[in-house]
Design an enzyme around this catalytic site. Structure first.
Site, PDB file in Angstrom:
ATOM      1  N   SER A   1       0.849  -1.193   0.000  1.00 47.19           N
ATOM      2  CA  SER A   1       0.000   0.000   0.000  1.00 47.19           C
ATOM      3  C   SER A   1       0.883   1.240   0.000  1.00 47.19           C
ATOM      4  CB  SER A   1      -0.914   0.023   1.231  1.00 47.19           C
ATOM      5  OG  SER A   1      -1.548   1.285   1.379  1.00 47.19           O
TER       6      SER A   1
ATOM      7  N   TYR B   1      -1.032  -0.444  10.822  1.00 40.98           N
ATOM      8  CA  TYR B   1      -1.228  -0.748   9.399  1.00 40.98           C
ATOM      9  C   TYR B   1      -0.058  -0.237   8.560  1.00 40.98           C
ATOM     10  CZ  TYR B   1      -3.399  -0.917   4.782  1.00 40.98           C
ATOM     11  OH  TYR B   1      -3.676  -1.173   3.458  1.00 40.98           O
TER      12      TYR B   1
END
Length: 223
Positions: free
Chosen positions: A56, A69
């Site tokens: 990501s 995350y």
């Protein structure tokens, strides 16, 4: 072989929870590691293969409330880059996918602005095209890629201080100044700087993106 696992939960420094951090790493990082472990021996035996890892753009830099995350995505990017180097002599290709925000059940739970939101079918097409072109890194959409990669060039002290000082526009404007964006695209990239201030932003839409900009009372006239 695509390798994709994902878990996201916001950690608050007011109630730090190492178990949540561990759960993120078990799912995101170890999930990727186990996926590679399952296919690597056969690929090495054949002397060919492709591993596509889903990371990501959140892994490019540390963001507020993204300690868990973001850290796992940074680890995935690093892991895949190292694998790309080590597996190249064996004829194995490693590709890293770093998408921006894609409309899914996971992103539906987010309570912060998500600029340049893409639909799943659009994201899938971009990933497939990147795989077919054998790109080492598949990052999209372009404004998100440019904004996030530009932020990697910002010195640590300036980057950290910008959150508290409200100097995001100046930080990002300086980082993207040399990339030749037109005024409209520059404004969109600058909109990324307001991701951590929900109350100061409003949603705008066009034919391709949903993005976030400051409320009229806070618009920088220089933008």
């Amino acid at each position: 072989v695509p390798a994709s696992t994902s878990r996201t939960f916001v950690i608050s420094v007011d109630a730090w929870n190492a178990d949540v951090m561990r759960a993120h790493f078990d799912t995101n990082v170890m999930g990727l590691a186990h996926g590679v472990e399952a296919v690597l021996p056969e690929m090495r035996r054949r002397g060919r293969g492709t591993i596509v890892g889903m990371a990501s753009v959140a892994g490019y830099r540390g963001f507020p409330r993204s300690e868990a995350y973001g850290a796992t995505k940074a680890a995935e990017i690093n892991m895949l880059e190292a694998l790309r180097i080590d597996l190249r002599p064996f004829g194995i290709t490693v590709q890293t996918v770093c998408p921006g925000f894609v409309r899914t059940d996971l992103t539906a739970k987010n309570t912060f602005p998500m600029p340049f939101m893409l639909e799943p079918d659009d994201a899938a097409r971009r990933i497939c095209r990147g795989i077919e072109k054998e790109k080492a890194e598949i990052v999209f959409p372009f404004p998100m890629m440019l904004g996030m990669k530009a932020l990697r060039l910002v010195p640590v002290r300036l980057y950290t201080g910008a959150f508290g000082a409200g100097a995001w526009n100046d930080v990002v404007r300086g980082a993207i100044a040399s990339h030749g964006l037109d005024e409209a695209e520059s404004a969109r990239v600058l909109a990324l700087v307001h991701m951590v201030d929900v109350d100061a932003t409003i949603a705008c839409h066009d034919s391709k993106y949903t993005y976030w900009v400051p409320r009229p009372t806070q618009v920088d006239p220089a933008i």
